[in-house]
Design an enzyme around this catalytic site. Structure first.
Site, short mmCIF file in Angstrom:
data_model
loop_
_atom_site.label_atom_id
_atom_site.label_comp_id
_atom_site.label_asym_id
_atom_site.label_seq_id
_atom_site.Cartn_x
_atom_site.Cartn_y
_atom_site.Cartn_z
N GLY A 37 36.91 -3.85 46.34
CA GLY A 37 38.37 -3.92 46.44
C GLY A 37 38.93 -5.30 46.15
CB SER B 185 45.89 -9.86 34.70
OG SER B 185 45.79 -8.70 33.93
CB ILE C 56 39.65 0.68 45.05
CG1 ILE C 56 40.67 -0.45 45.31
CG2 ILE C 56 38.24 0.28 45.48
CD1 ILE C 56 40.51 -1.68 44.43
CB THR C 57 35.82 2.67 41.01
OG1 THR C 57 36.58 2.30 39.86
CG2 THR C 57 34.82 3.77 40.66
NE ARG D 77 35.25 -9.26 34.02
CZ ARG D 77 35.97 -10.27 34.48
NH1 ARG D 77 35.55 -11.51 34.32
NH2 ARG D 77 37.13 -10.05 35.07
CD GLU E 214 34.44 -4.80 36.22
OE1 GLU E 214 34.22 -6.02 36.25
OE2 GLU E 214 34.17 -4.04 37.15
CB THR F 122 43.45 -6.86 30.17
OG1 THR F 122 43.94 -8.20 30.07
CG2 THR F 122 43.97 -6.21 31.45
C1 LIG Z 1 40.06 3.67 36.23
C2 LIG Z 1 40.15 2.30 36.81
C3 LIG Z 1 39.21 1.86 37.74
C4 LIG Z 1 39.32 0.60 38.33
N1 LIG Z 1 38.41 0.21 39.31
C5 LIG Z 1 38.62 -0.94 40.00
C6 LIG Z 1 37.78 -1.29 41.12
O1 LIG Z 1 36.83 -0.58 41.46
N2 LIG Z 1 38.07 -2.42 41.83
C7 LIG Z 1 39.12 -3.24 41.50
O2 LIG Z 1 39.32 -4.25 42.19
N3 LIG Z 1 39.93 -2.94 40.44
C8 LIG Z 1 39.71 -1.82 39.68
N4 LIG Z 1 40.53 -1.49 38.61
C9 LIG Z 1 41.69 -2.35 38.33
C10 LIG Z 1 41.57 -3.16 37.05
O3 LIG Z 1 40.64 -4.19 37.19
C11 LIG Z 1 43.00 -3.66 36.71
O4 LIG Z 1 43.72 -2.53 36.26
C12 LIG Z 1 42.99 -4.75 35.64
O5 LIG Z 1 42.50 -5.96 36.17
C13 LIG Z 1 44.40 -5.00 35.07
O6 LIG Z 1 45.32 -5.16 36.09
P1 LIG Z 1 46.71 -4.31 36.03
O7 LIG Z 1 46.37 -2.88 35.79
O8 LIG Z 1 47.48 -4.67 37.26
O9 LIG Z 1 47.46 -4.82 34.75
P2 LIG Z 1 48.39 -6.11 34.64
O10 LIG Z 1 47.67 -7.31 35.19
O11 LIG Z 1 49.73 -5.79 35.19
O12 LIG Z 1 48.49 -6.28 33.06
C14 LIG Z 1 49.37 -5.49 32.25
C15 LIG Z 1 49.32 -6.07 30.83
O13 LIG Z 1 49.79 -7.43 30.87
C16 LIG Z 1 48.82 -8.26 30.25
N5 LIG Z 1 48.81 -9.58 30.86
C17 LIG Z 1 48.83 -9.90 32.19
N6 LIG Z 1 48.80 -11.23 32.36
C18 LIG Z 1 48.73 -11.77 31.11
C19 LIG Z 1 48.69 -13.12 30.60
N7 LIG Z 1 48.64 -14.19 31.41
N8 LIG Z 1 48.65 -13.28 29.26
C20 LIG Z 1 48.67 -12.22 28.41
N9 LIG Z 1 48.71 -10.93 28.83
C21 LIG Z 1 48.75 -10.72 30.16
C22 LIG Z 1 47.49 -7.55 30.47
O14 LIG Z 1 46.49 -7.99 29.56
C23 LIG Z 1 47.91 -6.10 30.25
O15 LIG Z 1 47.96 -5.82 28.88
C24 LIG Z 1 40.40 -0.26 37.96
C25 LIG Z 1 41.31 0.17 36.98
C26 LIG Z 1 41.19 1.41 36.41
C27 LIG Z 1 42.19 1.85 35.37
#
Ligand SMILES: Cc1cc2nc3c(=O)[nH]c(=O)nc-3n(C[C@H](O)[C@H](O)[C@H](O)COP(=O)(O)OP(=O)(O)OC[C@H]3O[C@@H](n4cnc5c(N)ncnc54)[C@H](O)[C@@H]3O)c2cc1C
Length: 273
Positions: free
Chosen positions: A11, A19, A44-45, A131, A252, A254
């Site tokens: 988590g 991000s 959270i998976t 990763r 993991e 973006t």
């Molecule tokens: C199916 C699934 C399973 C997952 N499992 C887990 C898990 O087990 N544990 C866990 O902790 N998380 C988990 N995640 C979460 C995952 O790690 C996050 O979705 C990921 O880190 C992106 O965060 P966000 O979705 O809030 O997107 P955001 O951070 O809101 O990003 C949205 C967009 O903005 C861009 N962006 C953001 N900041 C910048 C910047 N500074 N410069 C340029 N572009 C930017 C991003 O690249 C993206 O394109 C999971 C996600 C999914 C979809």
């Protein structure tokens, strides 16, 4: 967990901090021999089916650490105040459970703290391992898509009763895919060699994860195209891979964030903000 009797989850992500996990609001307040956890995690998976959650939180009143230091905790999910709910309507990674977690005054013994953790580098070290594996997984999905398209192109006939594999434009796509898959394999093998020597750096892993996820998505899209209308059906594995790979691109770290890790490495300038 090692014998498969208990399930864990990781988590880190929160509703408002994906991000940028350093902004997290989840907190762990030290109180005698306990910590009291409050906050929310998202995406959270296995969150709702886990027996234990590794929760990353900012600590307050923690001996030897500044307030606001990110540390890791083992939280048994049956503790009072711990709740979870599932995300529904996913078109990607549908076979895995994805959950939100909530913690309201969840008390855990101080011994549940991961003692070596301290700072954001701790969860990021875990992510580096994941990763690396994810980058190999992307290759598998790409190979499945490539193989499906190659076989299909040999049997599907269009124009003068010729297999579409005989068209130059089709061969160019297959050639591109097998070349990119091979390059991704070589990148992963080299990363593995560096890992064995203890020389694999975060920027190497960013290059590997970013490249292989993007490569696999491109292969899936090209393969889907080569199958024509058949490519959109579940008779073939391509749309499943395509949808799953959209998550692989995002979780993991973006594509953008890994580009910034590489950018920082080669320029010395951090451009996250
Ligand atoms: C199916 C699934 C399973 C997952 N499992 C887990 C898990 O087990 N544990 C866990 O902790 N998380 C988990 N995640 C979460 C995952 O790690 C996050 O979705 C990921 O880190 C992106 O965060 P966000 O979705 O809030 O997107 P955001 O951070 O809101 O990003 C949205 C967009 O903005 C861009 N962006 C953001 N900041 C910048 C910047 N500074 N410069 C340029 N572009 C930017 C991003 O690249 C993206 O394109 C999971 C996600 C999914 C979809």
């Amino acid at each position: 967990m090692a014998t498969g009797e208990k399930l864990g989850c990781f988590g880190l992500t929160e509703p408002d901090f994906g991000s940028n996990p350093g902004g997290m609001r989840t907190r762990a307040d030290r109180s005698g021999d306990e910590y009291i956890l409050n906050g929310e995690k998202m995406w959270i998976t296995s969150g709702s089916i886990a027996d234990v959650a590794v929760i990353w939180a900012k600590t307050y009143g923690d001996p030897g650490h500044q307030d606001g230091t990110v540390r890791g905790f083992l939280v048994e999910t049956n503790r009072p105040g711990f709740g979870s709910w599932d995300v529904h309507g996913k078109w990607s990674l549908r076979a895995s459970v994805t959950s939100g977690l909530s913690m309201q005054d969840v008390r855990i013994p101080a011994t549940n703290l991961l003692p070596e953790s301290g700072g954001l580098k701790s969860p990021l070290m875990c992510l580096n391992q994941a990763r690396y594996g994810i980058a190999w997984g992307g290759i598998g999905a790409a190979m499945s898509c490539y193989d499906t398209a190659r076989q299909y192109s040999l049997v599907r006939k269009q124009f003068r009763d010729q297999p579409i594999a005989s068209h130059q434009l089709v061969q160019e796509k297959l050639a591109w895919m097998i070349t990119e898959i091979t390059k991704a394999q070589l990148l992963a093998v080299q990363a593995g060699r560096l890992k064995d020597k203890g020389k694999l750096e975060p920027a190497h892993i960013s290059m590997l994860k970013r490249n292989n996820a993007a490569m696999a998505l491109d292969c899936a899209r090209l393969s889907r195209d080569l199958l024509g209308a058949n490519g959109i059906t579940d008779e073939y594995p391509i749309m499943r891979h395509l949808c799953n790979l959209e998550t692989v691109k995002t979780y993991e770290g973006t594509d953008h964030i890994h580009a910034l890790v590489i950018g920082e490495k080669v320029t010395g300038v951090a451009a996250y903000r």
